[in-house]
Motif scaffolding. Structure first.
Motif, PDB file in Angstrom:
ATOM      1  N   LYS A   2      -5.226 -41.901   1.091  1.00 46.90           N
ATOM      2  CA  LYS A   2      -5.254 -41.291  -0.238  1.00 46.90           C
ATOM      3  C   LYS A   2      -6.676 -40.861  -0.601  1.00 46.90           C
ATOM      4  CE  LYS A   2      -3.114 -39.962  -3.372  1.00 46.90           C
ATOM      5  NZ  LYS A   2      -1.957 -39.145  -3.390  1.00 46.90           N
ATOM      6  N   GLN A   5      -7.816 -37.878   1.194  1.00 43.03           N
ATOM      7  CA  GLN A   5      -7.212 -36.680   0.616  1.00 43.03           C
ATOM      8  C   GLN A   5      -8.018 -36.205  -0.595  1.00 43.03           C
ATOM      9  OE1 GLN A   5      -3.890 -35.485   1.609  1.00 43.03           O
ATOM     10  NE2 GLN A   5      -4.519 -33.708   0.434  1.00 43.03           N
ATOM     11  N   TRP A   6      -8.342 -37.189  -1.438  1.00 46.95           N
ATOM     12  CA  TRP A   6      -9.098 -36.865  -2.638  1.00 46.95           C
ATOM     13  C   TRP A   6     -10.470 -36.336  -2.293  1.00 46.95           C
ATOM     14  CZ3 TRP A   6      -8.328 -35.745  -7.413  1.00 46.95           C
ATOM     15  CH2 TRP A   6      -7.110 -36.084  -7.978  1.00 46.95           C
ATOM     16  N   THR A   9     -10.280 -32.784  -1.421  1.00 42.72           N
ATOM     17  CA  THR A   9     -10.082 -31.927  -2.581  1.00 42.72           C
ATOM     18  C   THR A   9     -11.390 -31.712  -3.319  1.00 42.72           C
ATOM     19  OG1 THR A   9      -7.963 -32.967  -2.801  1.00 42.72           O
ATOM     20  CG2 THR A   9      -8.678 -31.597  -4.631  1.00 42.72           C
ATOM     21  N   LEU A  10     -12.070 -32.828  -3.558  1.00 43.41           N
ATOM     22  CA  LEU A  10     -13.328 -32.758  -4.299  1.00 43.41           C
ATOM     23  C   LEU A  10     -14.325 -31.860  -3.588  1.00 43.41           C
ATOM     24  CD1 LEU A  10     -14.041 -36.329  -5.608  1.00 43.41           C
ATOM     25  CD2 LEU A  10     -14.237 -34.196  -6.881  1.00 43.41           C
ATOM     26  N   ALA A  12     -13.859 -29.542  -1.371  1.00 39.67           N
ATOM     27  CA  ALA A  12     -13.477 -28.133  -1.375  1.00 39.67           C
ATOM     28  C   ALA A  12     -13.807 -27.488  -2.705  1.00 39.67           C
ATOM     29  CB  ALA A  12     -11.993 -27.997  -1.080  1.00 39.67           C
ATOM     30  N   THR A  13     -13.465 -28.185  -3.787  1.00 38.14           N
ATOM     31  CA  THR A  13     -13.692 -27.574  -5.094  1.00 38.14           C
ATOM     32  C   THR A  13     -15.162 -27.469  -5.399  1.00 38.14           C
ATOM     33  OG1 THR A  13     -13.456 -29.727  -6.070  1.00 38.14           O
ATOM     34  CG2 THR A  13     -11.538 -28.331  -6.073  1.00 38.14           C
ATOM     35  N   ALA A  16     -16.569 -24.539  -3.625  1.00 38.95           N
ATOM     36  CA  ALA A  16     -16.156 -23.311  -4.300  1.00 38.95           C
ATOM     37  C   ALA A  16     -16.981 -23.113  -5.551  1.00 38.95           C
ATOM     38  CB  ALA A  16     -14.679 -23.382  -4.643  1.00 38.95           C
ATOM     39  N   LEU A  20     -19.545 -19.996  -6.472  1.00 34.96           N
ATOM     40  CA  LEU A  20     -19.413 -19.157  -7.655  1.00 34.96           C
ATOM     41  C   LEU A  20     -20.697 -19.152  -8.469  1.00 34.96           C
ATOM     42  CD1 LEU A  20     -15.796 -20.024  -8.660  1.00 34.96           C
ATOM     43  CD2 LEU A  20     -16.687 -17.748  -8.196  1.00 34.96           C
ATOM     44  N   THR A  21     -21.288 -20.344  -8.560  1.00 32.17           N
ATOM     45  CA  THR A  21     -22.513 -20.446  -9.329  1.00 32.17           C
ATOM     46  C   THR A  21     -23.585 -19.560  -8.729  1.00 32.17           C
ATOM     47  OG1 THR A  21     -21.922 -22.726  -9.644  1.00 32.17           O
ATOM     48  CG2 THR A  21     -24.107 -22.079 -10.356  1.00 32.17           C
ATOM     49  N   SER A  24     -23.219 -16.059  -9.584  1.00 26.22           N
ATOM     50  CA  SER A  24     -23.184 -15.675 -10.997  1.00 26.22           C
ATOM     51  C   SER A  24     -24.463 -15.001 -11.456  1.00 26.22           C
ATOM     52  CB  SER A  24     -22.933 -16.893 -11.874  1.00 26.22           C
ATOM     53  OG  SER A  24     -24.110 -17.653 -11.952  1.00 26.22           O
ATOM     54  N   GLY A  25     -25.525 -15.135 -10.686  1.00 23.01           N
ATOM     55  CA  GLY A  25     -26.774 -14.523 -11.096  1.00 23.01           C
ATOM     56  C   GLY A  25     -27.366 -15.295 -12.246  1.00 23.01           C
TER      57      GLY A  25
ATOM     58  N   PHE B 113      -2.774 -30.596  -1.843  1.00 22.09           N
ATOM     59  CA  PHE B 113      -4.119 -30.117  -2.160  1.00 22.09           C
ATOM     60  C   PHE B 113      -4.104 -29.281  -3.433  1.00 22.09           C
ATOM     61  CE2 PHE B 113      -7.016 -26.496  -2.007  1.00 22.09           C
ATOM     62  CZ  PHE B 113      -8.233 -27.164  -2.014  1.00 22.09           C
ATOM     63  N   GLN B 116      -3.484 -31.411  -6.540  1.00 17.91           N
ATOM     64  CA  GLN B 116      -4.655 -32.198  -6.934  1.00 17.91           C
ATOM     65  C   GLN B 116      -5.737 -31.324  -7.531  1.00 17.91           C
ATOM     66  OE1 GLN B 116      -5.737 -34.358  -3.460  1.00 17.91           O
ATOM     67  NE2 GLN B 116      -4.053 -35.802  -3.670  1.00 17.91           N
TER      68      GLN B 116
ATOM     69  N   PHE C  49      -9.601 -21.453 -11.143  1.00 15.30           N
ATOM     70  CA  PHE C  49     -10.953 -21.237 -10.632  1.00 15.30           C
ATOM     71  C   PHE C  49     -11.846 -20.577 -11.669  1.00 15.30           C
ATOM     72  CE2 PHE C  49      -9.663 -22.533  -6.468  1.00 15.30           C
ATOM     73  CZ  PHE C  49     -10.838 -23.094  -5.991  1.00 15.30           C
ATOM     74  N   PHE C  54     -15.215 -22.690 -12.148  1.00 15.98           N
ATOM     75  CA  PHE C  54     -16.475 -21.972 -12.276  1.00 15.98           C
ATOM     76  C   PHE C  54     -17.363 -22.558 -13.397  1.00 15.98           C
ATOM     77  CE2 PHE C  54     -18.903 -18.510 -14.267  1.00 15.98           C
ATOM     78  CZ  PHE C  54     -19.886 -18.439 -13.295  1.00 15.98           C
TER      79      PHE C  54
END
Lengths: 551, 295, 324
Positions: A2, A5-6, A9-10, A12-13, A16, A20-21, A24-25, B113, B116, C49, C54
């Motif tokens: 478990k 898995q978490w 997820t963390l 990956a996000t 991402a 994005l940051t 963003s410029g 995924f 979550q 997102f 973001f």
């Protein structure tokens, strides 16, 4: 598993998010205003350091303007257009919700937007933080003197320290607003019919006379309903009692009196921890036990509704109050057309006009030291007019704004009225030449002035007043007698750390002593706690501030 | 069917019903009390004193409501609120149900995924400032999209919907699949009709959310004519409240709006949303019937 | 430039695989296989997102000395300084403790209340009564605490409030509910339940509406009484929803209702009523300390997340239903 898995997820996000940051410029480039940044050529070679502040003839300035407003101003509001034409400028009016103005203002700052003129959101106690954040422009005193001579002269007359309250490290960052309310102390109001009923003809004047009246109000059934359901006083009356002992510790319904500093033996001290307060608490504890003090003093006299109303008084629960200011209690004035008096007077009159008429406006009790002591505001109060940092690069625009302020608030009474109320003959009118009284014409008398742009180009510097008649009434009824003012103006550096906690400590201690939860001697323990919880630091800073001011 | 049930009531059941009904009515009374108070206030002329509680108006007038209806920004606020509510609820329903349907399918790749990823958002937010910059950057200031998009999907509602869809019998879908229908078709033609209870609940939640939301309008709408009803209402109701933030200055201005007008304004903003409910409730029952006929 | 053909793309992507098989690969890609589902999910993912992940870069304020002009990314890092400052304050710890205690009571009494209400309401047979009661029950949800605080101050007043008049009538002493530290938390809990009882019940009622009525008929024929029917049909029917709500409520154990406390409390009950949000408000926002306020927010969120993870884990062990 478990957890793994978490973790995925963390991860990956976060990746991402980081991506994005990165894309963003920078949204944080300092605000560059749409105006012209060039310093007028004449200033470059000139020897006069003030020359660069001279507005350029014929140049159309765009001024972002954050006014004090209760309702938003429409873009095409009549007075906005009127002043745009008059001063040959474009106003970009910022509408920030009145109840949340500080939060919204800060958010705009975060987005790099700073208004040129700002009459809302910044106060003497928050000014240093904004200076520290680097969002405010400095204004030399000479410039103020040159571009708003009348306002400057008058304000300095009322308080020679006027500009010092908006100074950080000797530099001026704003123009403190002067408060019309400052001349008068808070209120002393009696139920005249109750006094008569219990056989008191003279309005109580000393602490003993106050006490006598309170006990009679409690025990002699002044409302004549056969039930013992009346009290002498409640929360707002306490200040007057403390005052009789020579201190104003600030405990009461009104937040603006909360943090009161007095001078004692050449030092500035907080009134809440003075031994005189202990004596007062002892008496109040006795009154509480005897049922003279309304046990609901803890939640106060106002039960929702407009804050200036004392429900306990209007509903005939108490016969004495110190709630609100004189404008909440004054009687209808004949000179003002259709006047209904202060809000409390109005509420009482709805119930029974005879009771309203019987109201007696007393004086604070003569205290042990032979003096009367009750809270009054300082002329310089919280709000400060400040200017956006970008104006340091556009001094001519700053000069222009100051000229506008001087014109509206410092030249003639009619200009002052126009800024506050709108156009004479259309929005308001007056019968007499001197403009002592005025009336707002229908349909405008039923709207907020902001809707047509009235008031948003006005600020108070007390060069003129719109309350001449009411102020005269208050003076006649003794509201300037016994006025005592806070020795500390503005914020202490440690305020965000300790102030709220110190006030909380005070309130808890006072309440528990009055209600007998703790013995009167607990006061000494409270004083120790108070100093230890930051009171020491605050006292030190207050004295440093004082020394700095008189330097 | 109902009449048969009634015949079978035995004494114990009757006692239960009576006590139950009694409790419910008591609850109703305490609940109605503040409303009645406001209603009374809103129907009274402003020269009646309301410093003590009254349950019935001494004098009766519609004047307060008339003032409310004539208020320019209450009108525009009402229209704006209706637009955002309808648009916002529709978009939310479509996107939430679609996503929930997908996440209810055990065979969808990386389902855990994605779930979550969505649930995680319930616990973290970047705060006011980044969102404001985003709205500004997307040029949404002063448009209805600024009110609709940032709250398009709620993770909580999505999960609730997903769970509901998971509890639906799979056979119907399977037979449709065998007939060659694609997922979107199945969702639309088979799943949605079976999902009325959750759709109505979602709808109700979002209608109420959008109707009552004011903070975003305050942030993103800079012109009075773009504000939603709640912002206008708050301004009228809060008029005369002592500023929570002000450490000094007792305000010299008197309040402009009377308490009776404030009460009428509150009633006007609250009643429409309450009126929706009995209407929506029919669909709860309908949803139940649909559930019954299945099989 | 012309767009590459499909075959071209595949060749680039999987150069070592023969073209034919590469096409197969795409066909076998699971997202391609469920392409309709993928399309359905896509808007939702994009939304999360753009509007949730973001803006997360804003969280760094908690670790920075935030300056407006420098912006979020440009402000200076201060590490855990804001948190250190936070935990050093006794008043923060007091507020933290109060928050936990009040939330715990709200959870213990407030969580079962709407379920009980929904069950009882469901047992009322007159359809119009049921609808009427339900419609009324969620009224208070729509009133703000500003308004309700005024109503409660009067309703609970020891001298004139109806509740105390009733107490005095039956020979008890009047209680100063809002001014007495022993009672204040109970007032917070009770008013909170009262306000949201009907509203929170909606989801349970919706779940009950989804239960097949035939089940009840069959149970009746089998001679099950009302309590047995509730226990064996209604409760299992709403169990999954109850589980979700339970997990989420546990996550809320550190959240508090700012509006409620702010409007109801007074100095006499600061000691027991001051919660994290009112505390942060007094010390943080009033003096433009964004970093500080963000740090409190982040602290709360991390605790929530941990609480939910634990609750979810337990729920999964015990009942097989969970959030994900």
């Amino acid at each position: 598993m478990k957890a793994a898995q978490w973790g995925k997820t963390l991860l990956a996000t976060m990746l991402a998010g980081a991506m994005l940051t990165a894309c963003s410029g920078n949204e944080n480039s300092p605000a560059t205003n749409n105006g012209n940044n060039a310093v007028p050529a004449s200033a470059e070679g000139s020897a006069d350091p003030l020359a660069k502040y001279e507005p350029i003839e014929g140049k159309k300035y765009t001024i972002s303007w954050l006014p004090y407003e209760k309702v938003p101003v429409p873009e095409d509001a009549e007075m906005v257009k009127y002043y745009e034409e008059k001063f040959n400028v474009d106003f970009d009016i910022w509408n920030l919700d009145h109840a949340n103005v500080v939060e919204l203002f800060n958010m705009r700052l975060a987005a790099g937007e700073i208004p040129d003129y700002n009459r809302n959101a910044v106060k003497t106690n928050t000014l240093p933080q904004y200076v520290d954040q680097g969002v405010l422009a400095e204004i030399p005193e000479e410039v103020i003197k040159k571009y708003m001579p009348n306002i400057y002269e008058n304000a300095m007359k009322l308080d020679p320290n006027w500009l010092k309250y908006a100074s950080v490290d000797g530099k001026i960052y704003g123009l403190p607003i002067l408060s019309d309310a400052a001349e008068f102390r808070t209120t002393i109001v009696w139920r005249g019919d109750w006094l008569e009923k219990v056989g008191i003809t003279k309005t109580p004047d000393t602490l003993e006379e106050f006490e006598e009246a309170f006990y009679k109000f409690t025990n002699e059934d002044p409302d004549g309903n056969g039930v013992k359901d009346t009290y002498g006083l409640s929360q707002s009356g306490l200040q007057a009692i403390f005052g009789a002992f020579g201190v104003l510790p600030g405990y009461g319904p009104h937040k603006w009196q909360d943090w009161f500093w007095m001078e004692k033996d050449g030092k500035i001290v907080n009134a809440a921890v003075m031994p005189e307060a202990k004596e007062a608490l002892k008496l109040l504890n006795k009154w509480y036990k005897d049922g003279v003090l309304d046990p609901e003093f803890i939640t106060g006299e106002n039960t929702g509704d407009y804050w200036g109303i004392s429900h306990a008084f209007v509903n005939g629960k108490i016969g004495f109050t110190g709630h609100g200011q004189n404008q909440h209690w004054y009687e209808p004035l004949a000179e003002i057309e259709g006047d209904k008096g202060g809000r409390n007077y109005e509420e009482l009159a709805k119930k029974d006009p005879a009771i309203a008429k019987s109201i007696r406006y007393g004086l604070p009790p003569v205290g042990l030291n032979g003096e009367r002591t009750l809270f009054a505001n300082n002329y310089v109060d919280a709000p400060v007019i400040v200017f956006g940092k970008q104006l340091e690069d556009e001094p001519d625009k700053l000069g222009k704004i100051l000229q506008i302020l001087e014109h509206n608030m410092g030249t003639t009474k009619e200009n002052f009225y126009t800024a506050n109320l709108g156009i004479k003959g259309k929005h308001w009118d007056s019968d007499d030449e001197t403009l002592r009284t005025f009336k707002i014409l229908p349909p405008y008398n039923e709207m907020e002035g902001n809707v047509y742009g009235a008031g948003i180009f006005a600020s108070d510097f007390l060069t003129f007043t719109m309350n001449e008649v009411k102020n005269e009434w208050a003076r006649k009824n003794g509201f300037s007698e016994g006025a005592v003012r806070n020795k500390l103006i503005g914020a202490l550096p440690s305020d965000d750390m300790y102030k709220a906690e110190l006030i909380k400590l005070r309130d808890e201690a006072y309440i528990s002593i009055i209600t007998g939860d703790k013995p009167v001697d607990y006061f000494d323990e409270f004083v120790k706690k108070w100093y230890a919880a930051g009171g020491d630091q605050a006292t030190k800073e207050a004295n440093e501030w004082q020394a700095n001011l008189t330097k | 069917m109902k009449s048969i049930r009634k015949l079978r009531i035995h004494p114990g059941g009757l006692l239960f019903d009576t006590v139950n009904m009694g409790m419910m009515l008591l609850l109703c009374i305490t609940t109605l009390y503040p409303f009645l108070y406001l209603l009374t206030m809103s129907l009274s002329p402003s020269d009646v004193s309301f410093t003590t509680i009254k349950i019935w108006p001494e004098k009766f007038t519609w004047a307060n409501y008339q003032m409310v209806f004539e208020h320019k920004y209450i009108r525009s606020g009402f229209v704006n609120a209706v637009i955002r509510t309808v648009l916002g609820t529709l978009i939310t329903l479509v996107v939430t149900v679609s996503a929930a349907y997908v996440l209810a399918k055990p065979y969808f790749p990386h389902r855990k995924f994605w779930t979550q990823l969505i649930v995680l958002t319930m616990f973290f937010s970047g705060g006011l400032i980044p969102t404001y910059l985003m709205i500004k950057g997307l040029n949404l200031m002063n448009t209805v999209w600024a009110l609709v998009l940032p709250s398009m999907v709620s993770a909580f509602q999505l999960i609730v919907t997903r769970n509901f869809l998971q509890s639906l019998p799979a056979e119907l879908e399977e037979s449709a699949k065998i007939d060659g229908a694609n997922d979107i078709y199945i969702l639309w033609k088979i799943v949605i009709p079976l999902s009325m209870p959750i759709l109505v609940t979602l709808g109700l939640w979002n209608i109420v959310f959008h109707w009552n939301q004011w903070f975003d309008s305050m942030l993103y709408m800079t012109r009075p004519e773009n504000e939603v009803l709640q912002v206008v209402m708050r301004r009228i109701v809060l008029d005369g409240e002592m500023d929570m933030l002000s450490t000094a200055v007792p305000e010299m201005q008197r309040q402009v709006n009377t308490e009776t007008l404030k009460a009428a304004t509150i009633m006007f903003t609250t009643i429409p949303i309450i009126l929706i409910y009995p209407f929506v409730q029919k669909y709860f029952i309908k949803g139940m019937l649909v559930g019954a006929v299945k099989g | 430039m012309q767009a590459p053909t499909k075959a071209e793309t595949i060749r680039r992507k999987w150069p070592s695989v023969p073209v034919r098989s590469r096409l197969q690969l795409l066909k076998h890609n699971r997202y391609w296989k469920h392409r309709y589902l993928t399309i359905l999910l896509l808007p939702c993912i994009i939304y999360f997102f753009v509007f949730h992940y973001f803006p997360l870069y804003g969280v760094q304020i908690a670790f920075k000395d935030y300056k407006f002009l420098a912006g979020i990314n440009g402000s200076e890092w201060v590490g855990l300084e804001n948190f250190r400052k936070l935990f050093a304050m006794e008043s923060f710890n007091n507020a933290f403790r109060n928050t936990l205690i009040i939330s715990f009571y709200k959870f213990v009494f407030g969580f079962p209340a709407p379920i009980l209400f929904a069950i009882l309401l469901n047992e009322i047979r007159l359809v119009f009564m049921r609808r009427f009661i339900q419609s009324i029950s969620y009224f208070p949800h729509f009133l703000s605490w500003v308004i309700l605080a005024g109503v409660f101050t009067q309703f609970l007043s020891p001298s004139t409030g109806p509740l105390n008049l009733l107490l005095k009538e039956i020979g008890l002493d009047a209680v100063y509910f809002l001014g007495n530290p022993e009672w204040f938390r109970s007032v917070l809990v009770a008013t909170d339940i009262w306000k949201d009882l009907g509203w929170s019940a909606i989801i349970y009622l919706a779940a009950m509406a989804g239960i097949n009525p035939e089940l009840y008929e069959v149970a009746k024929v089998d001679g099950a009484n009302r309590f047995q029917r509730i226990r064996n049909i209604t409760l299992p029917g709403i169990a999954p929803v109850v589980t979700i709500m339970l997990i989420l409520s546990i996550g809320k154990i550190i959240q508090d209702d700012f509006d409620q406390v702010m409007n109801l409390y007074n100095p006499a009950v600061y000691g027991v009523g001051d919660v994290l949000s009112t505390y942060t408000y007094r010390t943080g926002i009033e003096s433009i300390q964004y970093s500080f306020a963000t740090a409190v927010g982040l602290f709360k969120n991390v605790i929530s997340l941990i609480a939910v993870l634990i609750a979810n884990w337990i729920a999964k062990k015990v009942s097989d239903s969970s959030l994900w």
